[in-house]
Design a protein around this motif. Structure first.
Motif, PDB file in Angstrom:
ATOM      1  N   ARG A   1     -16.123 -25.137 -14.883  1.00  5.61           N
ATOM      2  CA  ARG A   1     -15.399 -25.892 -13.856  1.00  5.61           C
ATOM      3  C   ARG A   1     -15.118 -25.020 -12.634  1.00  5.61           C
ATOM      4  NH1 ARG A   1     -10.177 -26.225 -13.317  1.00  5.61           N
ATOM      5  NH2 ARG A   1      -9.739 -25.596 -15.471  1.00  5.61           N
TER       6      ARG A   1
ATOM      7  N   GLU B   1     -16.560 -25.625  -8.814  1.00  6.71           N
ATOM      8  CA  GLU B   1     -15.673 -25.721  -7.648  1.00  6.71           C
ATOM      9  C   GLU B   1     -16.132 -24.787  -6.538  1.00  6.71           C
ATOM     10  OE1 GLU B   1     -11.808 -24.895  -9.217  1.00  6.71           O
ATOM     11  OE2 GLU B   1     -11.620 -26.846 -10.224  1.00  6.71           O
ATOM     12  N   ASP B   2     -16.485 -23.563  -6.883  1.00  6.49           N
ATOM     13  CA  ASP B   2     -16.920 -22.604  -5.875  1.00  6.49           C
ATOM     14  C   ASP B   2     -18.309 -22.940  -5.331  1.00  6.49           C
ATOM     15  OD1 ASP B   2     -14.542 -21.292  -6.087  1.00  6.49           O
ATOM     16  OD2 ASP B   2     -15.332 -19.516  -7.104  1.00  6.49           O
TER      17      ASP B   2
ATOM     18  N   THR C   1     -17.897 -25.678  -2.675  1.00  9.14           N
ATOM     19  CA  THR C   1     -17.249 -25.253  -1.425  1.00  9.14           C
ATOM     20  C   THR C   1     -18.087 -24.232  -0.656  1.00  9.14           C
ATOM     21  OG1 THR C   1     -16.023 -23.498  -2.551  1.00  9.14           O
ATOM     22  CG2 THR C   1     -14.943 -25.662  -2.361  1.00  9.14           C
TER      23      THR C   1
END
Length: 387
Positions: free
Chosen positions: A150, A154-155, A158
């Motif tokens: 997860r 997320e990284d 972004t």
């Protein structure tokens, strides 16, 4: 006598894994119908392969144009992060919908009428589990396996993690001493990556996520030689282009990582009249509230149902060994305070809402309840009943 000291392993897969792409699309279909009619009936299966998505299943609910569903499929693929030669949200990937009307025979068994309460959508057994190994009352190996992936996702989304593609897997092995997880002994992470990254660079990018996801006190004895990142070498061709995906093939990832039994039924693509889904959520809700109350360190609940019958046929409860004498009292509390009919579960947990797409990756359990009603079965608002 049960062995107190042992190694236990659980795995997770990312939202870009082919089976998880299918789970997300199927749950998107469920949410699409529930958003227009909270009492819609949906059973949607998805298949993905190289530049192809196929939906099939049974629906009873409002009319939704096929073009709208197909557009939402592409949105799912785009949000996951696929725009590759062999699988993309763009037109090169064909999307075919074969959704059709629900069988009248199934509807007859499930519907409520006259003096008959709404029955279960199918027979089956469902399990719920909770334990004190993590703050979210989940088994530690699956909890940390999910968290690694997860955080990576997320990284990646972004732009902080560059060159890593959506398809990833993780696996965490932990040593248990006196039934408690005390240290991580090995970690495996396999992740799809771009052509311009060599394996040394992949390892450099991915290794920090182990420390971000797992508490330091569990990593003190983890040796570099027990960290396996892309152990087979390059992983460029991934996702549905590398392996065919199907809805419902990651049910152990979805639940407790093998630390507790699973009844066998998948969750994704099913509306909440299907007890495969709703009763598994109810079982977790019961188990989590029992453990959160402080009554025991771990709890396993089993419920069973017959198609067309509203009440559960059986309730089985297993507590930590030292607390087995409390089972009768727990069973009485459950029977006096919880309506475990399909309708009762849906009303208790607010399940007739479009809350399922988010559940399709990183586990259905051990998540944070939201104001929109997502993960309502993770609340501990009934724990006082068991104190």
């Amino acid at each position: 006598m049960t062995e107190k000291n042992y190694l236990f392993t659980s795995e997770s897969v990312s939202e870009g894994h082919p089976d998880k792409v299918c789970d997300r699309i199927s749950d998107m279909v469920v949410d699409s119908y529930l958003s227009k009619d909270p009492y819609s009936r949906v059973a949607c299966e998805t298949l993905t392969t190289t530049n192809k998505v196929i939906l099939a299943g049974e629906i009873r609910g409002p009319k939704i144009k096929q073009e709208e569903i197909i557009e939402k499929v592409r949105k799912c693929i785009k949000e996951i992060g696929y725009d590759q030669e062999g699988f993309s949200w763009k037109e090169q990937t064909s999307v075919e919908s074969n959704l059709h009307a629900q069988s009248t025979d199934i509807a007859m068994g499930v519907d409520s009428k006259d003096n008959k309460d709404e029955g279960a959508g199918d027979q089956g057994i469902m399990f719920g589990y909770a334990c004190k190994e993590t703050e979210d009352l989940m088994p530690a190996p699956i909890f940390y396996s999910h968290k690694i992936l997860r955080l990576m996702a997320e990284d990646r989304k972004t732009g902080k993690l560059v060159g890593i593609e959506p398809d990833s897997k993780s696996q965490v092995t932990m040593k248990y001493e006196n039934f408690k997880p005390t240290k991580v002994t090995s970690v495996v992470i396999s992740t799809q990556h771009s052509k311009d990254l060599n394996q040394d660079k992949v390892k450099e990018l991915i290794k920090p996520y182990i420390n971000k996801a797992i508490p330091n006190d569990l990593l003190t004895d983890l040796k570099d030689k027990e960290i396996y990142i892309n152990p087979t070498g390059q992983f460029i061709i991934g996702g549905p282009d590398g392996d065919t995906g199907l809805t419902g093939r990651k049910i152990i990832v979805d639940t407790y990582g093998g630390a507790a039994p699973h009844g066998g039924g998948a969750f994704s693509g099913k509306d909440p009249t299907k007890v495969d889904r709703s009763a598994a959520y109810a079982s977790r809700y019961l188990a989590k509230n029992i453990v959160a109350s402080g009554l025991t360190d771990k709890c396993l609940i089993q419920l069973s149902y017959a198609i067309g019958v509203s009440k559960p046929l059986s309730i089985y409860i297993k507590l930590d060994e030292k607390d087995q004498n409390k089972i009768k009292d727990v069973e009485k509390i459950i029977k006096n305070n919880f309506d475990l009919s399909p309708r009762g579960i849906r009303e208790m947990l607010g399940l007739n809402k479009p809350i399922y797409e988010i559940t399709s990756s990183y586990g259905h359990f051990g998540r944070k309840p939201t104001a929109k009603g997502e993960f309502s079965w993770e609340k501990t608002d009934k724990s006082a009943l068991f104190k």
